[in-house]
Scaffold this motif. Structure first.
Motif, mmCIF file in Angstrom:
data_model
loop_
_atom_site.group_PDB
_atom_site.id
_atom_site.type_symbol
_atom_site.label_atom_id
_atom_site.label_comp_id
_atom_site.label_asym_id
_atom_site.label_seq_id
_atom_site.Cartn_x
_atom_site.Cartn_y
_atom_site.Cartn_z
ATOM 1 N N THR A 81 58.096 -10.021 7.078
ATOM 2 C CA THR A 81 57.726 -9.912 5.668
ATOM 3 C C THR A 81 56.263 -10.247 5.445
ATOM 4 O O THR A 81 55.573 -9.604 4.642
ATOM 5 C CB THR A 81 58.599 -10.851 4.810
ATOM 6 N N HIS A 82 55.748 -11.234 6.189
ATOM 7 C CA HIS A 82 54.385 -11.712 5.957
ATOM 8 C C HIS A 82 53.449 -11.521 7.148
ATOM 9 O O HIS A 82 52.337 -12.064 7.148
ATOM 10 C CB HIS A 82 54.418 -13.192 5.568
ATOM 11 N N THR A 83 53.877 -10.797 8.171
ATOM 12 C CA THR A 83 53.014 -10.534 9.322
ATOM 13 C C THR A 83 53.207 -9.102 9.818
ATOM 14 O O THR A 83 54.247 -8.494 9.585
ATOM 15 C CB THR A 83 53.304 -11.495 10.494
ATOM 16 N N LYS A 84 52.193 -8.614 10.487
ATOM 17 C CA LYS A 84 52.260 -7.322 11.155
ATOM 18 C C LYS A 84 51.708 -7.482 12.563
ATOM 19 O O LYS A 84 50.828 -8.313 12.810
ATOM 20 C CB LYS A 84 51.450 -6.256 10.397
ATOM 21 N N TYR A 147 37.584 -20.420 7.774
ATOM 22 C CA TYR A 147 38.412 -19.449 7.079
ATOM 23 C C TYR A 147 39.661 -19.169 7.912
ATOM 24 O O TYR A 147 39.685 -19.398 9.122
ATOM 25 C CB TYR A 147 37.641 -18.154 6.837
ATOM 26 N N ALA A 148 40.666 -18.672 7.250
ATOM 27 C CA ALA A 148 41.896 -18.272 7.935
ATOM 28 C C ALA A 148 42.011 -16.754 7.865
ATOM 29 O O ALA A 148 41.777 -16.156 6.808
ATOM 30 C CB ALA A 148 43.108 -18.925 7.286
ATOM 31 N N TYR A 149 42.360 -16.161 9.001
ATOM 32 C CA TYR A 149 42.620 -14.723 9.020
ATOM 33 C C TYR A 149 44.105 -14.550 8.725
ATOM 34 O O TYR A 149 44.955 -15.103 9.431
ATOM 35 C CB TYR A 149 42.267 -14.130 10.380
ATOM 36 N N VAL A 150 44.406 -13.788 7.669
ATOM 37 C CA VAL A 150 45.776 -13.721 7.181
ATOM 38 C C VAL A 150 46.169 -12.283 6.851
ATOM 39 O O VAL A 150 45.328 -11.374 6.777
ATOM 40 C CB VAL A 150 45.961 -14.596 5.914
ATOM 41 N N TYR A 151 47.479 -12.132 6.649
ATOM 42 C CA TYR A 151 48.027 -10.877 6.127
ATOM 43 C C TYR A 151 48.627 -11.207 4.766
ATOM 44 O O TYR A 151 49.559 -12.010 4.666
ATOM 45 C CB TYR A 151 49.093 -10.319 7.069
ATOM 46 N N LYS A 152 48.058 -10.609 3.706
ATOM 47 C CA LYS A 152 48.548 -10.905 2.357
ATOM 48 C C LYS A 152 48.540 -9.638 1.513
ATOM 49 O O LYS A 152 47.637 -8.809 1.606
ATOM 50 C CB LYS A 152 47.700 -11.983 1.675
ATOM 51 N N ASN A 153 49.559 -9.500 0.732
ATOM 52 C CA ASN A 153 49.660 -8.381 -0.205
ATOM 53 C C ASN A 153 49.430 -7.029 0.479
ATOM 54 O O ASN A 153 48.782 -6.135 -0.058
ATOM 55 C CB ASN A 153 48.667 -8.573 -1.354
ATOM 56 N N GLY A 154 49.921 -6.919 1.719
ATOM 57 C CA GLY A 154 49.837 -5.636 2.424
ATOM 58 C C GLY A 154 48.528 -5.346 3.103
ATOM 59 O O GLY A 154 48.282 -4.202 3.524
ATOM 60 N N GLU A 155 47.646 -6.344 3.259
ATOM 61 C CA GLU A 155 46.371 -6.099 3.931
ATOM 62 C C GLU A 155 45.896 -7.362 4.636
ATOM 63 O O GLU A 155 46.331 -8.477 4.331
ATOM 64 C CB GLU A 155 45.318 -5.635 2.915
ATOM 65 N N TYR A 156 44.989 -7.170 5.605
ATOM 66 C CA TYR A 156 44.398 -8.299 6.320
ATOM 67 C C TYR A 156 43.183 -8.793 5.545
ATOM 68 O O TYR A 156 42.455 -8.019 4.934
ATOM 69 C CB TYR A 156 43.990 -7.886 7.729
ATOM 70 N N ALA A 157 42.984 -10.101 5.584
ATOM 71 C CA ALA A 157 41.875 -10.668 4.822
ATOM 72 C C ALA A 157 41.506 -12.035 5.371
ATOM 73 O O ALA A 157 42.273 -12.657 6.123
ATOM 74 C CB ALA A 157 42.248 -10.781 3.345
ATOM 75 N N TYR A 158 40.314 -12.487 4.977
ATOM 76 C CA TYR A 158 39.898 -13.860 5.237
ATOM 77 C C TYR A 158 40.021 -14.640 3.933
ATOM 78 O O TYR A 158 39.612 -14.168 2.875
ATOM 79 C CB TYR A 158 38.443 -13.917 5.709
ATOM 80 N N VAL A 159 40.595 -15.824 4.035
ATOM 81 C CA VAL A 159 40.683 -16.709 2.873
ATOM 82 C C VAL A 159 40.238 -18.093 3.309
ATOM 83 O O VAL A 159 40.322 -18.432 4.500
ATOM 84 C CB VAL A 159 42.126 -16.772 2.304
ATOM 85 N N PRO A 160 39.730 -18.899 2.373
ATOM 86 C CA PRO A 160 39.372 -20.275 2.758
ATOM 87 C C PRO A 160 40.591 -21.001 3.326
ATOM 88 O O PRO A 160 41.680 -20.943 2.770
ATOM 89 C CB PRO A 160 38.921 -20.889 1.428
ATOM 90 N N ARG A 161 40.403 -21.659 4.438
ATOM 91 C CA ARG A 161 41.514 -22.376 5.059
ATOM 92 C C ARG A 161 41.843 -23.605 4.222
ATOM 93 O O ARG A 161 40.977 -24.445 3.978
ATOM 94 C CB ARG A 161 41.140 -22.796 6.478
ATOM 95 N N PRO A 162 43.092 -23.716 3.765
ATOM 96 C CA PRO A 162 43.452 -24.897 2.967
ATOM 97 C C PRO A 162 43.182 -26.190 3.725
ATOM 98 O O PRO A 162 43.438 -26.286 4.927
ATOM 99 C CB PRO A 162 44.957 -24.697 2.717
ATOM 100 N N GLU A 163 42.670 -27.170 3.025
ATOM 101 C CA GLU A 163 42.306 -28.433 3.664
ATOM 102 C C GLU A 163 43.515 -29.142 4.268
ATOM 103 O O GLU A 163 43.404 -29.812 5.299
ATOM 104 C CB GLU A 163 41.615 -29.352 2.648
#
Length: 224
Positions: A81-84, A147-163
Motif C-alpha cells: 500500500t505504501h511502497t513500490k 531528508y527521507a526518501y519516501v513513497y507518498k500519494n503515488g509518487e516518490y519524494a524527499y521530505v524532511p526526516r522527522p526528528e
C-alpha cells in the motif's frame, strides 16, 4: 594393491554415504541477498556514483539481480500500500552477500507528513490539514539537513526526516553469526556406520601388510 584400495574406497563411500553437494542459489533459481552492514551504502539509479538517491537502512537486505565487478544490480522493497519495488544499483564492495534467504529482508515502516495551508481570501485562521502516509526507503543528507526518501500519494519524494523517527534494526544477520545453523542436507553418520568405519580403519593396515607379503617375490640365490 591399487585395485584393492580402489574397491575399499568405494565400499567406505557406500557405508557412510556420498558427501552432500552444496546448494547453489543461482542454479536452483532461488533469490540471492546481500546485507547492508555499514552506514552510507547508497542506492543508485544507474552505474554511476553521482546517481545515489538515498542510503539504505543498515542491517537490512537487498535482493541481488546481477553482480558486476564495480556495481551490483539490486532490488529493494516490494509492492504494498505504501511502497513500490525499486530496482537500481549498489557498489559491490559495500555489500555482504549471504547464502540464505532472510525472513524479513526489507524495512517496512511508515510515518505521516502533515501539510497545512491557509484557506480563504480574508486572512482568517481557518487551516486545511492534509495528512500523507509515507513509505520510508532511506535517508539523504544535504549538509546538516537530513531528508527521507519516501513513497507518498503515488509518487516518490524527499521530505524532511522527522526528528523523532526511528526504526528497529534487524538482528537476523547477527543472530545467524552467533548461532549458525547446520547446512541443509548435511550428511549424518549413524552409530552403526561409525562402528563399521572404525573397524575398517583398523583392518586396512593389516590387510595391506598381508597383501604386500603375499605378493613379495621369492629370493633366489644366484649361485644355485
Amino acid at each position: 594393491m591399487k585395485k584393492f584400495l580402489a574397491l575399499l574406497t568405494l565400499f567406505i563411500i557406500f557405508i557412510i554415504g556420498t558427501p552432500p553437494v552444496p546448494k547453489a542459489s543461482a542454479d536452483t533459481g532461488e533469490a540471492q541477498y546481500a546485507c547492508i552492514l555499514s552506514e552510507g551504502v547508497y542506492f543508485y539509479t544507474s552505474e554511476n556514483e553521482y546517481s545515489g538517491i538515498f542510503t539504505l537502512p543498515k542491517t537490512y537486505y537487498v535482493k541481488i539481480l546481477s553482480v558486476g565487478e564495480r556495481f551490483t544490480r539490486v532490488e529493494y522493497l516490494t509492492d504494498t500500500t505504501h511502497t513500490k519495488t525499486l530496482v537500481g544499483y549498489c557498489l559491490t564492495h559495500q555489500l555482504t552477500f549471504v547464502d540464505y534467504t532472510p525472513v524479513n529482508p526489507y524495512l517496512y515502516t511508515t510515518f505521516d507528513v502533515i501539510y497545512t495551508a491557509a484557506n480563504g481570501d480574508n486572512n482568517d485562521d481557518i487551516l486545511d490539514k492534509l495528512v500523507f502516509t509515507c513509505g520510508y526507503y532511506g535517508d539523504y543528507a544535504i549538509g546538516a539537513k537530513r531528508y527521507a526518501y519516501v513513497y507518498k500519494n503515488g509518487e516518490y519524494a524527499y521530505v524532511p526526516r522527522p526528528e523523532n523517527f526511528e526504526y528497529p534494526e534487524s538482528t537476523e544477520y547477527a543472530d545467524r553469526l552467533s548461532s549458525p545453523n547446520e547446512s541443509e542436507g548435511a550428511a549424518t553418520v549413524n552409530p552403526i556406520q561409525l562402528g563399521i568405519l572404525a573397524v575398517l580403519c583398523l583392518l586396512v593396515p593389516l590387510l595391506a601388510a598381508i597383501i604386500l607379503k603375499s605378493n613379495k617375490a621369492p629370493v633366489y640365490d644366484p649361485e644355485e
